[in-house]
Write an enzyme that holds these catalytic residues in place. Structure first.
Site, PDB file in Angstrom:
ATOM      1  N   ASN A  12       0.930  -1.143   0.033  1.00 19.74           N
ATOM      2  CA  ASN A  12       0.013   0.123  -0.034  1.00 19.74           C
ATOM      3  C   ASN A  12       0.837   1.233  -0.008  1.00 19.74           C
ATOM      4  O   ASN A  12       1.832   1.334   0.477  1.00 19.74           O
ATOM      5  CB  ASN A  12      -0.898   0.058   1.059  1.00 19.74           C
ATOM      6  CG  ASN A  12      -0.312  -0.211   2.504  1.00 19.74           C
ATOM      7  OD1 ASN A  12       0.566  -0.899   3.041  1.00 19.74           O
ATOM      8  ND2 ASN A  12      -1.172   0.339   3.394  1.00 19.74           N
ATOM      9  N   GLU A  71       0.408   5.396   0.648  1.00 18.14           N
ATOM     10  CA  GLU A  71      -0.581   6.389   1.185  1.00 18.14           C
ATOM     11  C   GLU A  71       0.079   7.711   0.610  1.00 18.14           C
ATOM     12  O   GLU A  71       1.070   7.985  -0.070  1.00 18.14           O
ATOM     13  CB  GLU A  71      -0.654   6.148   2.532  1.00 18.14           C
ATOM     14  CG  GLU A  71      -1.067   4.930   3.041  1.00 18.14           C
ATOM     15  CD  GLU A  71      -1.214   5.041   4.355  1.00 18.14           C
ATOM     16  OE1 GLU A  71      -0.769   5.831   5.164  1.00 18.14           O
ATOM     17  OE2 GLU A  71      -1.952   3.767   4.886  1.00 18.14           O
ATOM     18  N   GLU A 131      -3.134  -4.486  -2.894  1.00 16.68           N
ATOM     19  CA  GLU A 131      -3.743  -5.360  -3.959  1.00 16.68           C
ATOM     20  C   GLU A 131      -3.982  -4.822  -5.347  1.00 16.68           C
ATOM     21  O   GLU A 131      -3.482  -5.213  -6.379  1.00 16.68           O
ATOM     22  CB  GLU A 131      -5.042  -5.823  -3.441  1.00 16.68           C
ATOM     23  CG  GLU A 131      -5.049  -6.676  -2.519  1.00 16.68           C
ATOM     24  CD  GLU A 131      -5.292  -5.953  -1.123  1.00 16.68           C
ATOM     25  OE1 GLU A 131      -4.790  -4.797  -1.003  1.00 16.68           O
ATOM     26  OE2 GLU A 131      -5.942  -6.328   0.147  1.00 16.68           O
ATOM     27  N   CYS A 172      -4.316   0.873  -2.216  1.00 14.76           N
ATOM     28  CA  CYS A 172      -4.026  -0.538  -1.472  1.00 14.76           C
ATOM     29  C   CYS A 172      -2.920  -1.327  -2.263  1.00 14.76           C
ATOM     30  O   CYS A 172      -2.869  -1.343  -3.332  1.00 14.76           O
ATOM     31  CB  CYS A 172      -5.453  -1.133  -1.450  1.00 14.76           C
ATOM     32  SG  CYS A 172      -6.778  -0.447  -0.416  1.00 14.76           S
ATOM     33  N   CYS A 217     -10.809  -3.151  -3.929  1.00 18.27           N
ATOM     34  CA  CYS A 217      -9.891  -4.172  -4.262  1.00 18.27           C
ATOM     35  C   CYS A 217     -10.655  -5.270  -4.945  1.00 18.27           C
ATOM     36  O   CYS A 217     -10.156  -5.815  -6.068  1.00 18.27           O
ATOM     37  CB  CYS A 217      -8.966  -4.311  -3.294  1.00 18.27           C
ATOM     38  SG  CYS A 217      -7.780  -3.207  -2.960  1.00 18.27           S
TER      39      CYS A 217
HETATM   40  N1  THU Z   1      -5.266  -1.387   2.517  1.00 22.06           N
HETATM   41  C1  THU Z   1      -4.838  -2.162   1.641  1.00 22.06           C
HETATM   42  O1  THU Z   1      -3.558  -2.100   1.268  1.00 22.06           O
HETATM   43  N2  THU Z   1      -5.459  -3.007   1.285  1.00 22.06           N
HETATM   44  C2  THU Z   1      -6.793  -3.453   1.656  1.00 22.06           C
HETATM   45  O2  THU Z   1      -7.605  -4.370   1.143  1.00 22.06           O
HETATM   46  C3  THU Z   1      -7.383  -2.520   2.804  1.00 22.06           C
HETATM   47  C4  THU Z   1      -6.548  -1.288   3.088  1.00 22.06           C
HETATM   48  C5  THU Z   1      -4.268  -0.224   3.130  1.00 22.06           C
HETATM   49  C6  THU Z   1      -4.779   1.197   2.452  1.00 22.06           C
HETATM   50  C7  THU Z   1      -4.524   1.927   3.570  1.00 22.06           C
HETATM   51  O3  THU Z   1      -3.092   2.521   3.222  1.00 22.06           O
HETATM   52  C8  THU Z   1      -4.346   1.205   4.806  1.00 22.06           C
HETATM   53  O4  THU Z   1      -4.241  -0.061   4.436  1.00 22.06           O
HETATM   54  C9  THU Z   1      -5.386   1.569   6.091  1.00 22.06           C
HETATM   55  O5  THU Z   1      -6.579   1.614   5.329  1.00 22.06           O
END
Ligand code: THU
Length: 160
Positions: free
Chosen positions: A62, A64, A75, A73, A115
């Protein structure tokens, strides 16, 4: 009037060692790439590893952003990368792991709704199921035999 009932099924593996060997390797790669997450805001790190039918593995974590919705995210980082680099390859399996800097995540963390929708596009396009394995930092791994199983009442191109 009638009801439409869709059931979902998950397979539970208690430990990584219980997984088939290729999935163990895939999950190890997801755990490794999780460390590359850029998650200064949520402190929640996610790693995803995708196995393609050409034998390649594509990774994502992920990413941000100070403008929160601009982040992505793990995925989707992985699956869009797979689509961009190997557009002809079929996606066989995805391994996902999530860990928080604040506490130990011992429950399996499934892909979020956005996702699931993104992965659904690839499953529909290739017309073969994508196996999805997901875990927290420790503990059990859940397997879904297809994306469709995680996203009942799917929105897909045939509806357009
Ligand atoms: N996140 C993911 O990478 N995949 C998911 O399916 C759920 C959430 C990440 C997004 C964000 O950077 C952090 O987790 C908190 O939501």
């Amino acid at each position: 009037m009638k009801d439409i009932v869709i059931t979902s099924q998950l397979t539970v593996f208690e430990t990584i060692q219980e997984l088939p060997e290729d999935v163990q390797n895939l999950m190890e790669k997801a755990i490794e790439v999780r460390k590359s997450a850029y998650a200064p805001y949520s402190k929640f790190r996610v790693g995803a590893a995708i196995l393609l039918d050409n034998g390649e593995v594509v990774l994502g974590s992920n990413q941000e952003n100070a403008a929160y919705p601009s982040g992505l995210c793990a995925e989707r980082v992985a699956i869009f990368q797979a689509g961009a680099i190997y557009p002809e390859a079929k996606i066989l399996k995805i391994a996902i792991t999530a860990a928080s800097d604040n506490s130990c995540t011992d429950t399996p963390v499934p892909p979020c709704g956005s996702c699931r929708q993104s992965i659904a596009e690839y499953e529909t396009r290739q017309e073969t199921p994508i196996e999805i394995y997901f875990m927290g930092e420790i503990g059990a791994i859940h397997k879904s035999a297809s994306l469709r199983n995680l996203l009942p009442f799917i929105f897909e191109k045939k509806l357009l």
